[in-house]
Scaffold this motif. Structure first.
Motif, PDB file in Angstrom:
ATOM      1  N   ARG A 167       0.830  -1.213   0.000  1.00  0.00           N
ATOM      2  CA  ARG A 167       0.000   0.000   0.000  1.00  0.00           C
ATOM      3  C   ARG A 167       0.863   1.261   0.000  1.00  0.00           C
ATOM      4  NH1 ARG A 167      -1.284   2.905   4.186  1.00  0.00           N
ATOM      5  NH2 ARG A 167      -0.837   1.231   5.667  1.00  0.00           N
ATOM      6  N   ARG A 168       1.923   1.270   0.785  1.00  0.00           N
ATOM      7  CA  ARG A 168       2.777   2.457   0.847  1.00  0.00           C
ATOM      8  C   ARG A 168       3.506   2.703  -0.469  1.00  0.00           C
ATOM      9  NH1 ARG A 168       5.331   1.994   7.047  1.00  0.00           N
ATOM     10  NH2 ARG A 168       3.313   2.270   8.113  1.00  0.00           N
ATOM     11  N   ILE A 169       3.930   1.637  -1.123  1.00  0.00           N
ATOM     12  CA  ILE A 169       4.558   1.802  -2.438  1.00  0.00           C
ATOM     13  C   ILE A 169       3.556   2.357  -3.433  1.00  0.00           C
ATOM     14  CG2 ILE A 169       5.623   0.602  -4.386  1.00  0.00           C
ATOM     15  CD1 ILE A 169       6.814  -1.384  -2.399  1.00  0.00           C
TER      16      ILE A 169
ATOM     17  N   MET B 198      11.528   4.319  -0.172  1.00  0.00           N
ATOM     18  CA  MET B 198      12.223   3.885   1.050  1.00  0.00           C
ATOM     19  C   MET B 198      11.769   4.695   2.254  1.00  0.00           C
ATOM     20  SD  MET B 198      16.048   3.273  -0.508  1.00  0.00           S
ATOM     21  CE  MET B 198      16.736   2.614   1.013  1.00  0.00           C
ATOM     22  N   ARG B 199      11.611   5.982   2.075  1.00  0.00           N
ATOM     23  CA  ARG B 199      11.149   6.829   3.182  1.00  0.00           C
ATOM     24  C   ARG B 199       9.720   6.472   3.592  1.00  0.00           C
ATOM     25  NH1 ARG B 199      14.350  10.945   0.687  1.00  0.00           N
ATOM     26  NH2 ARG B 199      12.601  11.492  -0.656  1.00  0.00           N
ATOM     27  N   ALA B 200       8.881   6.193   2.613  1.00  0.00           N
ATOM     28  CA  ALA B 200       7.492   5.826   2.924  1.00  0.00           C
ATOM     29  C   ALA B 200       7.434   4.531   3.733  1.00  0.00           C
ATOM     30  CB  ALA B 200       6.688   5.681   1.635  1.00  0.00           C
ATOM     31  N   ALA B 201       8.338   3.606   3.416  1.00  0.00           N
ATOM     32  CA  ALA B 201       8.320   2.318   4.109  1.00  0.00           C
ATOM     33  C   ALA B 201       8.701   2.458   5.573  1.00  0.00           C
ATOM     34  CB  ALA B 201       9.256   1.344   3.410  1.00  0.00           C
ATOM     35  N   ILE B 202       9.618   3.378   5.885  1.00  0.00           N
ATOM     36  CA  ILE B 202      10.085   3.510   7.270  1.00  0.00           C
ATOM     37  C   ILE B 202       9.443   4.704   7.971  1.00  0.00           C
ATOM     38  CG2 ILE B 202      12.292   2.437   6.665  1.00  0.00           C
ATOM     39  CD1 ILE B 202      13.566   5.206   6.699  1.00  0.00           C
ATOM     40  N   SER B 203       8.442   5.316   7.315  1.00  0.00           N
ATOM     41  CA  SER B 203       7.843   6.529   7.869  1.00  0.00           C
ATOM     42  C   SER B 203       7.240   6.294   9.239  1.00  0.00           C
ATOM     43  CB  SER B 203       6.785   7.086   6.914  1.00  0.00           C
ATOM     44  OG  SER B 203       5.755   6.117   6.714  1.00  0.00           O
ATOM     45  N   GLU B 204       6.664   5.135   9.450  1.00  0.00           N
ATOM     46  CA  GLU B 204       6.108   4.794  10.751  1.00  0.00           C
ATOM     47  C   GLU B 204       6.071   3.284  10.897  1.00  0.00           C
ATOM     48  OE1 GLU B 204       1.702   5.276  11.079  1.00  0.00           O
ATOM     49  OE2 GLU B 204       1.978   6.486   9.264  1.00  0.00           O
TER      50      GLU B 204
ATOM     51  N   ILE C  53       4.837  -0.513  11.613  1.00  0.00           N
ATOM     52  CA  ILE C  53       3.656  -1.226  11.131  1.00  0.00           C
ATOM     53  C   ILE C  53       3.037  -2.012  12.277  1.00  0.00           C
ATOM     54  CG2 ILE C  53       2.812  -2.978   9.521  1.00  0.00           C
ATOM     55  CD1 ILE C  53       5.178  -2.280   7.711  1.00  0.00           C
ATOM     56  N   PRO C  54       1.812  -1.677  12.704  1.00  0.00           N
ATOM     57  CA  PRO C  54       1.156  -2.440  13.780  1.00  0.00           C
ATOM     58  C   PRO C  54       0.854  -3.855  13.309  1.00  0.00           C
ATOM     59  CG  PRO C  54       0.072  -0.324  13.402  1.00  0.00           C
ATOM     60  CD  PRO C  54       0.987  -0.554  12.243  1.00  0.00           C
ATOM     61  N   VAL C  55       1.261  -4.830  14.107  1.00  0.00           N
ATOM     62  CA  VAL C  55       1.034  -6.229  13.724  1.00  0.00           C
ATOM     63  C   VAL C  55       0.258  -6.990  14.797  1.00  0.00           C
ATOM     64  CG1 VAL C  55       3.047  -6.356  12.220  1.00  0.00           C
ATOM     65  CG2 VAL C  55       3.297  -6.879  14.660  1.00  0.00           C
ATOM     66  N   GLY C  56      -0.238  -6.288  15.812  1.00  0.00           N
ATOM     67  CA  GLY C  56      -1.000  -6.944  16.865  1.00  0.00           C
ATOM     68  C   GLY C  56      -1.157  -6.010  18.040  1.00  0.00           C
ATOM     69  N   ALA C  57      -1.707  -6.521  19.095  1.00  0.00           N
ATOM     70  CA  ALA C  57      -1.920  -5.711  20.292  1.00  0.00           C
ATOM     71  C   ALA C  57      -0.577  -5.278  20.869  1.00  0.00           C
ATOM     72  CB  ALA C  57      -2.712  -6.524  21.320  1.00  0.00           C
ATOM     73  N   ASP C  58      -0.361  -3.972  20.874  1.00  0.00           N
ATOM     74  CA  ASP C  58       0.853  -3.386  21.444  1.00  0.00           C
ATOM     75  C   ASP C  58       2.117  -3.901  20.774  1.00  0.00           C
ATOM     76  OD1 ASP C  58      -0.724  -1.996  23.305  1.00  0.00           O
ATOM     77  OD2 ASP C  58      -0.726  -3.718  24.660  1.00  0.00           O
ATOM     78  N   ARG C  59       2.007  -4.308  19.518  1.00  0.00           N
ATOM     79  CA  ARG C  59       3.191  -4.759  18.783  1.00  0.00           C
ATOM     80  C   ARG C  59       3.273  -4.039  17.448  1.00  0.00           C
ATOM     81  NH1 ARG C  59       3.984 -10.605  17.408  1.00  0.00           N
ATOM     82  NH2 ARG C  59       1.760 -10.539  16.913  1.00  0.00           N
ATOM     83  N   SER C  60       4.442  -3.626  17.067  1.00  0.00           N
ATOM     84  CA  SER C  60       4.652  -2.977  15.772  1.00  0.00           C
ATOM     85  C   SER C  60       6.059  -3.293  15.285  1.00  0.00           C
ATOM     86  CB  SER C  60       4.449  -1.460  15.877  1.00  0.00           C
ATOM     87  OG  SER C  60       5.364  -0.903  16.813  1.00  0.00           O
ATOM     88  N   ILE C  61       6.241  -3.200  13.982  1.00  0.00           N
ATOM     89  CA  ILE C  61       7.511  -3.553  13.356  1.00  0.00           C
ATOM     90  C   ILE C  61       7.975  -2.386  12.500  1.00  0.00           C
ATOM     91  CG2 ILE C  61       8.684  -5.145  11.794  1.00  0.00           C
ATOM     92  CD1 ILE C  61       6.605  -7.234  12.491  1.00  0.00           C
ATOM     93  N   VAL C  62       9.231  -2.025  12.631  1.00  0.00           N
ATOM     94  CA  VAL C  62       9.851  -1.039  11.757  1.00  0.00           C
ATOM     95  C   VAL C  62      10.595  -1.803  10.667  1.00  0.00           C
ATOM     96  CG1 VAL C  62      11.503   0.836  11.572  1.00  0.00           C
ATOM     97  CG2 VAL C  62      10.081   0.643  13.611  1.00  0.00           C
ATOM     98  N   VAL C  63      10.267  -1.534   9.424  1.00  0.00           N
ATOM     99  CA  VAL C  63      10.899  -2.252   8.309  1.00  0.00           C
ATOM    100  C   VAL C  63      11.772  -1.312   7.503  1.00  0.00           C
ATOM    101  CG1 VAL C  63       8.971  -3.882   8.139  1.00  0.00           C
ATOM    102  CG2 VAL C  63       8.973  -1.817   6.728  1.00  0.00           C
ATOM    103  N   SER C  64      12.691  -1.883   6.763  1.00  0.00           N
ATOM    104  CA  SER C  64      13.499  -1.132   5.806  1.00  0.00           C
ATOM    105  C   SER C  64      13.488  -1.884   4.482  1.00  0.00           C
ATOM    106  CB  SER C  64      14.935  -0.955   6.315  1.00  0.00           C
ATOM    107  OG  SER C  64      15.553  -2.222   6.460  1.00  0.00           O
ATOM    108  N   LEU C  65      13.859  -1.186   3.429  1.00  0.00           N
ATOM    109  CA  LEU C  65      13.814  -1.763   2.095  1.00  0.00           C
ATOM    110  C   LEU C  65      15.179  -1.664   1.430  1.00  0.00           C
ATOM    111  CD1 LEU C  65      10.517  -0.143   0.707  1.00  0.00           C
ATOM    112  CD2 LEU C  65      10.745  -2.309   1.921  1.00  0.00           C
ATOM    113  N   SER C  66      15.438  -2.593   0.531  1.00  0.00           N
ATOM    114  CA  SER C  66      16.551  -2.477  -0.411  1.00  0.00           C
ATOM    115  C   SER C  66      15.957  -2.382  -1.806  1.00  0.00           C
ATOM    116  CB  SER C  66      17.477  -3.694  -0.312  1.00  0.00           C
ATOM    117  OG  SER C  66      18.109  -3.728   0.941  1.00  0.00           O
TER     118      SER C  66
END
Length: 244
Positions: A157-159, A197-203, A205-218
């Motif tokens: 979606r971000r891409i 790349m900036r859009a992917a790491i902008s915030e 990603i919530p993946v559950g209750a009180d859990r989120s993941i920061v991703v990066s791209l190549s």
């Protein structure tokens, strides 16, 4: 005075009466039956307009037959329209299954190939970006495959939001995406890659209750000539992605 014999007078009256009866029979029966036959033939050919426009009319035997035909035509027409709608919806569903990724909703490889052919048909240079989610296996191992699915959908979606209506974005396989940017140059291609790349790491990603993941791209980029085939452009972008 002129007197006609009774026989001739009666014969004349009978001829006149017969002519009137024939005319009435033609107008009230034969002509209506001919019209009804024409309407039936049109309906059998798929044109229900004449049958629907007949109306009730006089309710004798022919009138009741015409009314019944009108009602039948209305029901058949309704069913035909409903069937056409369902066929159209089913066709759209099948096209979606054939050309779109079922998980992320963006194009799949086949859909991207079609979009590539449409976009580059003018012969202008275009850019290809191959985008890979870094350490995706670790995301699945640490947070579970459901979290990995959320990451895939969110990154897609971000891409798509970053490139907007220009070009095309597809899921190339697994955690890899591909982007086509029409009539692109080196500067614009590099800027778009950084935007993604900036859009992917902008915030996170919530993946559950009180859990989120920061991703990066190549990202691997390739500026292709208008006549280059998709396979050539993706091979060069893949080599750049491997380096990245």
């Amino acid at each position: 005075r002129l007197f006609l014999p009774i026989g001739i007078l009666l014969a004349t009256i009978m001829v006149v009466v017969s002519a009137v009866l024939v005319l009435l029979f033609k107008n009230q029966v034969l002509d209506r039956l001919t019209k009804l036959e024409h309407v039936v033939r049109r309906a059998r050919a798929g044109d229900y307009g004449p049958a629907l426009s007949m109306g009730a009319g006089r309710q004798d035997e022919i009138g009741r037959l015409s009314t019944a035909l009108t009602q039948m035509a209305a029901r058949v027409d309704d069913h035909t329209r409903l069937l056409e709608t369902r066929v159209r919806e089913r066709t759209q569903e099948l096209e979606s299954l054939a050309f779109r990724d079922g998980q992320s909703g963006i194009l799949n490889r086949r859909g991207f190939a079609v979009a590539h052919g449409d976009i580059v048909s003018g012969g202008a240079a275009y850019g290809i970006l191959l985008v890979d989610v870094d350490h995706f296996k670790q995301i699945n191992d640490s947070h579970g495959h459901a979290a990995g699915d959320v990451v895939i959908v969110t990154v897609a979606r971000r891409i798509q939001e970053t490139i907007g209506g220009e070009g095309a974005c597809a899921r190339w396989g697994g955690d890899e995406f591909i982007v086509l940017l029409p009539e692109s140059g080196p500067k614009a291609l590099r800027a778009q890659a950084h935007d993604i790349m900036r859009a992917a790491i902008s915030e996170a990603i919530p993946v559950g209750a009180d859990r989120s993941i920061v991703v990066s791209l190549s990202i691997g980029a390739c500026l292709a000539e208008g006549g280059d085939k998709l396979e050539v452009a993706t091979d060069m972008a893949d080599a750049a992605l491997y380096t990245a």
